[in-house]
Design an enzyme around this catalytic site. Structure first.
Site, PDB file in Angstrom:
ATOM      1  N   HIS A   1      -3.946  11.740   0.290  1.00 32.64           N
ATOM      2  CA  HIS A   1      -2.735  10.991  -0.058  1.00 32.64           C
ATOM      3  C   HIS A   1      -2.810  10.603  -1.543  1.00 32.64           C
ATOM      4  CE1 HIS A   1      -5.537   7.873   1.326  1.00 32.64           C
ATOM      5  NE2 HIS A   1      -5.314   8.179   2.598  1.00 32.64           N
TER       6      HIS A   1
ATOM      7  N   HIS B   1      -4.022  -4.672   7.871  1.00 26.94           N
ATOM      8  CA  HIS B   1      -4.121  -3.648   8.903  1.00 26.94           C
ATOM      9  C   HIS B   1      -3.224  -4.009  10.087  1.00 26.94           C
ATOM     10  CE1 HIS B   1      -6.079   0.167   9.884  1.00 26.94           C
ATOM     11  NE2 HIS B   1      -5.782  -0.169  11.127  1.00 26.94           N
ATOM     12  N   ASP B   2      -2.203  -3.182  10.267  1.00 30.92           N
ATOM     13  CA  ASP B   2      -1.232  -3.302  11.360  1.00 30.92           C
ATOM     14  C   ASP B   2      -0.398  -4.577  11.291  1.00 30.92           C
ATOM     15  OD1 ASP B   2      -1.939  -0.859  12.288  1.00 30.92           O
ATOM     16  OD2 ASP B   2      -2.894  -1.547  14.138  1.00 30.92           O
TER      17      ASP B   2
ATOM     18  N   HIS C   1      -5.513   3.654  -1.869  1.00 31.98           N
ATOM     19  CA  HIS C   1      -6.807   3.974  -1.253  1.00 31.98           C
ATOM     20  C   HIS C   1      -7.088   5.455  -1.497  1.00 31.98           C
ATOM     21  CE1 HIS C   1      -9.579   3.597   2.531  1.00 31.98           C
ATOM     22  NE2 HIS C   1     -10.073   4.441   1.641  1.00 31.98           N
TER      23      HIS C   1
ATOM     24  N   ASN D   1       0.863  -1.184   0.000  1.00 35.08           N
ATOM     25  CA  ASN D   1       0.000   0.000   0.000  1.00 35.08           C
ATOM     26  C   ASN D   1       0.901   1.236   0.000  1.00 35.08           C
ATOM     27  OD1 ASN D   1      -1.611   2.237   0.883  1.00 35.08           O
ATOM     28  ND2 ASN D   1      -3.138   0.801   1.622  1.00 35.08           N
TER      29      ASN D   1
ATOM     30  N   GLY E   1       1.038  -1.333   4.309  1.00 39.93           N
ATOM     31  CA  GLY E   1       1.520  -0.014   3.939  1.00 39.93           C
ATOM     32  C   GLY E   1       2.309   0.679   5.023  1.00 39.93           C
ATOM     33  N   HIS E   2       1.633   1.078   6.084  1.00 45.58           N
ATOM     34  CA  HIS E   2       2.253   1.938   7.101  1.00 45.58           C
ATOM     35  C   HIS E   2       3.533   1.331   7.673  1.00 45.58           C
ATOM     36  CE1 HIS E   2       2.297   5.087  10.191  1.00 45.58           C
ATOM     37  NE2 HIS E   2       2.672   4.131  11.020  1.00 45.58           N
TER      38      HIS E   2
ATOM     39  N   GLU F   1      -8.722   0.240  -3.024  1.00 45.37           N
ATOM     40  CA  GLU F   1      -9.639   0.078  -1.908  1.00 45.37           C
ATOM     41  C   GLU F   1     -10.284   1.412  -1.570  1.00 45.37           C
ATOM     42  OE1 GLU F   1      -6.862   0.505   2.071  1.00 45.37           O
ATOM     43  OE2 GLU F   1      -7.071  -1.483   1.192  1.00 45.37           O
TER      44      GLU F   1
ATOM     45  N   ARG G   1      -9.026   8.714  -1.360  1.00 44.08           N
ATOM     46  CA  ARG G   1     -10.116   9.263  -0.551  1.00 44.08           C
ATOM     47  C   ARG G   1     -10.668  10.513  -1.230  1.00 44.08           C
ATOM     48  NH1 ARG G   1     -10.571   7.231   4.658  1.00 44.08           N
ATOM     49  NH2 ARG G   1      -8.930   5.746   5.237  1.00 44.08           N
TER      50      ARG G   1
ATOM     51  N   ARG H   1       4.677  18.322   0.934  1.00 46.56           N
ATOM     52  CA  ARG H   1       5.548  19.372   0.400  1.00 46.56           C
ATOM     53  C   ARG H   1       5.023  19.940  -0.915  1.00 46.56           C
ATOM     54  NH1 ARG H   1      11.147  20.509   1.302  1.00 46.56           N
ATOM     55  NH2 ARG H   1      11.549  22.493   0.252  1.00 46.56           N
TER      56      ARG H   1
ATOM     57  N   THR I   1      -7.791   6.255   9.077  1.00 49.65           N
ATOM     58  CA  THR I   1      -7.514   4.956   8.481  1.00 49.65           C
ATOM     59  C   THR I   1      -8.682   4.020   8.783  1.00 49.65           C
ATOM     60  OG1 THR I   1      -5.874   3.162   8.316  1.00 49.65           O
ATOM     61  CG2 THR I   1      -6.297   4.067  10.518  1.00 49.65           C
TER      62      THR I   1
END
Length: 237
Positions: free
Chosen positions: A50, A190-191, A43, A7, A213-214, A70, A45, A18, A100
């Site tokens: 992002h 997720h996580d 994803h 992701n 991703g994160h 997603e 939004r 920036r 999120t």
């Protein structure tokens, strides 16, 4: 083999902080592919904080691996997916204001809505996945609504992992068995991280795909992107 989909939302977040085009989202996605990732997830939004719609259109003709979009199936999201036709669309129940995803769908309560949306994507030839918690009823109604896959919401697993990995993974193993018995493909996300991914994989080796991703982008700050992707792929062996 469980595929790793990267992701790249966090890369877009850094770029947008920036302005301009550094880091370049498309280049990072292509580099992820060349370093061994089997898919790219975005994803978009509504506020484009992002991933931007323009990023989605730019990525589609260049990616060689699986493209997963997603998001919440608002009209503009549905329109985007039907125009781009990625390999997979993952439906999440997020409101536009959420930072999120933090829950799965109540697929029973939203059954009619999801059925209509899934039907549109299925007719367009886009594989569908519904983001759900590790609950039998939610998985069963996702199947009834016409989903091809479910994506298991793994934050509870990640949160409980340090206390007891066995207890943390148990409901997800049962959920994955239910999904498989219903003929659904199984994704997870997720996580998930280098700390907890391998244990999940060892207990559910028939996962089709994990979307990360994160944690992955954060690890890349220290390890570099190529090494990080290889470390995550090692967790899926």
């Amino acid at each position: 083999m469980t595929k790793l989909s990267v992701n790249i939302n966090k890369v877009a977040t850094l770029r947008n902080a920036r302005g301009g085009d550094v880091p370049n989202v498309v280049k990072v996605a292509l580099d992820c592919e060349s370093f061994g990732a089997e898919g790219i997830t975005v994803h978009p939004r509504p506020d484009e904080r992002h991933i931007k719609r323009a990023d989605v259109y730019a990525l589609k003709p260049l990616l060689k691996t699986e493209f997963n979009i997603e998001g919440y199936p608002a009209p503009e999201f549905i329109d985007l997916v039907l125009k781009v036709k990625p390999h997979q669309v993952t439906l999440v129940p997020d409101s536009p204001a959420q930072i999120t995803s933090n829950s799965g769908w109540d697929t029973k309560q939203h059954f009619d809505f999801l059925s209509e949306v899934l039907d549109a994507f299925n007719h367009a030839g886009v594989r569908t996945s519904v983001f759900v918690s590790a609950e039998a009823e939610m998985i069963e109604y996702a199947a009834k609504a016409g989903a091809d896959r479910v994506e298991l919401y793994t934050e509870p697993y990640a949160t409980d992992y340090e206390k007891s990995p066995e207890a943390a993974v148990a409901p997800f193993v049962e959920a994955a068995k239910i999904a498989r018995n219903l003929g659904l493909g199984i994704n997870a996300g997720h996580d998930l991280s280098l700390v907890n991914l391998n244990f999940l994989y060892k207990n559910i080796p028939w996962l089709d795909e994990v979307s990360i991703g994160h944690a992955l982008i954060s690890d890349a700050l220290y390890l570099g992107l190529e090494k990080t992707i290889q470390e995550y792929k090692n967790c899926l062996r």
